[in-house]
Design a protein around this motif. Structure first.
Motif, PDB file in Angstrom:
ATOM      1  N   ALA A  43      -2.675  32.127   2.451  1.00 57.14           N
ATOM      2  CA  ALA A  43      -3.068  33.306   3.239  1.00 57.14           C
ATOM      3  C   ALA A  43      -3.634  32.952   4.617  1.00 57.14           C
ATOM      4  O   ALA A  43      -4.441  33.688   5.165  1.00 57.14           O
ATOM      5  CB  ALA A  43      -4.051  34.185   2.461  1.00 57.14           C
ATOM      6  N   HIS A  44      -3.211  31.852   5.177  1.00 52.55           N
ATOM      7  CA  HIS A  44      -3.608  31.440   6.527  1.00 52.55           C
ATOM      8  C   HIS A  44      -2.411  31.573   7.460  1.00 52.55           C
ATOM      9  O   HIS A  44      -1.261  31.377   7.053  1.00 52.55           O
ATOM     10  CB  HIS A  44      -4.060  29.977   6.545  1.00 52.55           C
ATOM     11  N   TRP A  45      -2.695  31.861   8.713  1.00 48.03           N
ATOM     12  CA  TRP A  45      -1.670  31.796   9.755  1.00 48.03           C
ATOM     13  C   TRP A  45      -1.505  30.335  10.124  1.00 48.03           C
ATOM     14  O   TRP A  45      -2.490  29.625  10.315  1.00 48.03           O
ATOM     15  CB  TRP A  45      -2.079  32.609  10.971  1.00 48.03           C
ATOM     16  N   SER A  46      -0.273  29.896  10.242  1.00 49.91           N
ATOM     17  CA  SER A  46       0.013  28.510  10.583  1.00 49.91           C
ATOM     18  C   SER A  46       1.233  28.474  11.488  1.00 49.91           C
ATOM     19  O   SER A  46       1.695  29.515  11.957  1.00 49.91           O
ATOM     20  CB  SER A  46       0.250  27.701   9.294  1.00 49.91           C
ATOM     21  N   VAL A  47       1.733  27.288  11.749  1.00 46.04           N
ATOM     22  CA  VAL A  47       2.993  27.129  12.462  1.00 46.04           C
ATOM     23  C   VAL A  47       4.033  26.690  11.439  1.00 46.04           C
ATOM     24  O   VAL A  47       3.688  26.228  10.355  1.00 46.04           O
ATOM     25  CB  VAL A  47       2.859  26.127  13.633  1.00 46.04           C
ATOM     26  N   LEU A  48       5.290  26.861  11.756  1.00 43.79           N
ATOM     27  CA  LEU A  48       6.347  26.487  10.825  1.00 43.79           C
ATOM     28  C   LEU A  48       6.410  24.975  10.650  1.00 43.79           C
ATOM     29  O   LEU A  48       6.171  24.218  11.586  1.00 43.79           O
ATOM     30  CB  LEU A  48       7.698  27.008  11.322  1.00 43.79           C
ATOM     31  N   GLY A  49       6.743  24.556   9.455  1.00 47.13           N
ATOM     32  CA  GLY A  49       6.888  23.137   9.174  1.00 47.13           C
ATOM     33  C   GLY A  49       6.645  22.863   7.710  1.00 47.13           C
ATOM     34  O   GLY A  49       6.502  23.779   6.903  1.00 47.13           O
ATOM     35  N   GLY A  50       6.601  21.588   7.366  1.00 44.67           N
ATOM     36  CA  GLY A  50       6.387  21.211   5.977  1.00 44.67           C
ATOM     37  C   GLY A  50       6.445  19.712   5.803  1.00 44.67           C
ATOM     38  O   GLY A  50       6.456  18.954   6.775  1.00 44.67           O
ATOM     39  N   GLY A  51       6.503  19.294   4.554  1.00 48.13           N
ATOM     40  CA  GLY A  51       6.478  17.883   4.218  1.00 48.13           C
ATOM     41  C   GLY A  51       7.805  17.196   4.457  1.00 48.13           C
ATOM     42  O   GLY A  51       8.870  17.810   4.386  1.00 48.13           O
ATOM     43  N   CYS A  52       7.717  15.901   4.747  1.00 54.38           N
ATOM     44  CA  CYS A  52       8.912  15.072   4.895  1.00 54.38           C
ATOM     45  C   CYS A  52       9.427  14.691   3.509  1.00 54.38           C
ATOM     46  O   CYS A  52       8.646  14.346   2.618  1.00 54.38           O
ATOM     47  CB  CYS A  52       8.585  13.792   5.662  1.00 54.38           C
ATOM     48  N   ASP A  53      10.724  14.755   3.328  1.00 58.61           N
ATOM     49  CA  ASP A  53      11.346  14.257   2.105  1.00 58.61           C
ATOM     50  C   ASP A  53      11.297  12.731   2.132  1.00 58.61           C
ATOM     51  O   ASP A  53      11.161  12.130   3.210  1.00 58.61           O
ATOM     52  CB  ASP A  53      12.794  14.735   2.015  1.00 58.61           C
ATOM     53  N   PRO A  54      11.409  12.062   0.960  1.00 58.46           N
ATOM     54  CA  PRO A  54      11.384  10.593   0.949  1.00 58.46           C
ATOM     55  C   PRO A  54      12.429  10.007   1.908  1.00 58.46           C
ATOM     56  O   PRO A  54      13.593  10.409   1.892  1.00 58.46           O
ATOM     57  CB  PRO A  54      11.723  10.243  -0.507  1.00 58.46           C
ATOM     58  N   GLU A  81       0.856  -1.178   0.000  1.00 58.27           N
ATOM     59  CA  GLU A  81       0.000   0.000   0.000  1.00 58.27           C
ATOM     60  C   GLU A  81       0.893   1.229   0.000  1.00 58.27           C
ATOM     61  O   GLU A  81       1.906   1.269   0.704  1.00 58.27           O
ATOM     62  CB  GLU A  81      -0.878   0.022   1.257  1.00 58.27           C
ATOM     63  N   PRO A  82       0.547   2.232  -0.796  1.00 55.40           N
ATOM     64  CA  PRO A  82       1.363   3.440  -0.747  1.00 55.40           C
ATOM     65  C   PRO A  82       1.250   4.077   0.636  1.00 55.40           C
ATOM     66  O   PRO A  82       0.187   4.097   1.235  1.00 55.40           O
ATOM     67  CB  PRO A  82       0.750   4.353  -1.820  1.00 55.40           C
ATOM     68  N   THR A  83       2.378   4.548   1.124  1.00 51.91           N
ATOM     69  CA  THR A  83       2.348   5.186   2.440  1.00 51.91           C
ATOM     70  C   THR A  83       1.819   6.604   2.293  1.00 51.91           C
ATOM     71  O   THR A  83       2.051   7.269   1.282  1.00 51.91           O
ATOM     72  CB  THR A  83       3.751   5.211   3.075  1.00 51.91           C
ATOM     73  N   ALA A  84       1.093   7.014   3.296  1.00 53.42           N
ATOM     74  CA  ALA A  84       0.523   8.365   3.278  1.00 53.42           C
ATOM     75  C   ALA A  84       1.644   9.392   3.365  1.00 53.42           C
ATOM     76  O   ALA A  84       2.658   9.175   4.030  1.00 53.42           O
ATOM     77  CB  ALA A  84      -0.442   8.536   4.440  1.00 53.42           C
ATOM     78  N   ALA A  85       1.455  10.496   2.681  1.00 52.08           N
ATOM     79  CA  ALA A  85       2.425  11.589   2.760  1.00 52.08           C
ATOM     80  C   ALA A  85       2.464  12.094   4.192  1.00 52.08           C
ATOM     81  O   ALA A  85       1.450  12.124   4.889  1.00 52.08           O
ATOM     82  CB  ALA A  85       2.027  12.708   1.804  1.00 52.08           C
TER      83      ALA A  85
END
Length: 145
Positions: free
Chosen positions: A43-54, A10-14
């Protein structure tokens, strides 16, 4: 002729990682995202972060993202919980908490519009993605008064 059947994986979720950063006054460091239609939660306020690289763990990703987005190094990041961003990127987001007591104006913003500390009282009037709001409130509720 015999044909071997192999189980398909199964593909792993991002995955992604974000950090709820507070200062000595209990304020939260928020990041105003760019207003670009191709990104999740423009245009939303969020917290710092992002996607995991492979192949990258959420713990490694958050350290990288904090450095890339703001030139920020936070000691003693603590992993909290996961929340899925069902209405945006679809990623499973690992939330971390950390402490940094600097001046946000000194940070080198590489993505987005602005970084700013906010008192928790202001959270209700800011435009924040629902899963981020949930994560912030869960984090605040778990902290001793």
């Amino acid at each position: 002729m015999h044909s071997e059947t192999t189980a398909t994986e199964e593909p792993t979720a991002a995955r992604g990682a974000v950090a709820i950063i507070t200062n000595r006054r209990g304020e939260l460091l928020l990041h105003l995202r760019d207003d670009l239609p191709e990104i999740a939660w423009p245009a939303h306020w969020s917290v710092l972060g992002g996607g995991c690289d492979p192949g990258e763990s959420p713990a490694d990703a958050i350290v990288r993202e904090l450095d890339e987005e703001a030139g920020l190094t936070v000691e003693n990041l603590t992993e909290l919980f996961e929340i899925t961003d069902h209405r945006g990127s679809g990623q499973i987001i690992t939330f971390f908490s950390g402490f940094w007591d600097g001046d946000e104006a000194d940070l080198l913003l590489a993505e987005g519009v602005k970084l700013q500390f906010f008192a928790p009282d202001y959270l209700d009037i800011l435009t924040i993605p629902p899963f981020i709001r949930e994560g912030i409130y869960r984090c605040l509720a778990a902290k001793p008064s």
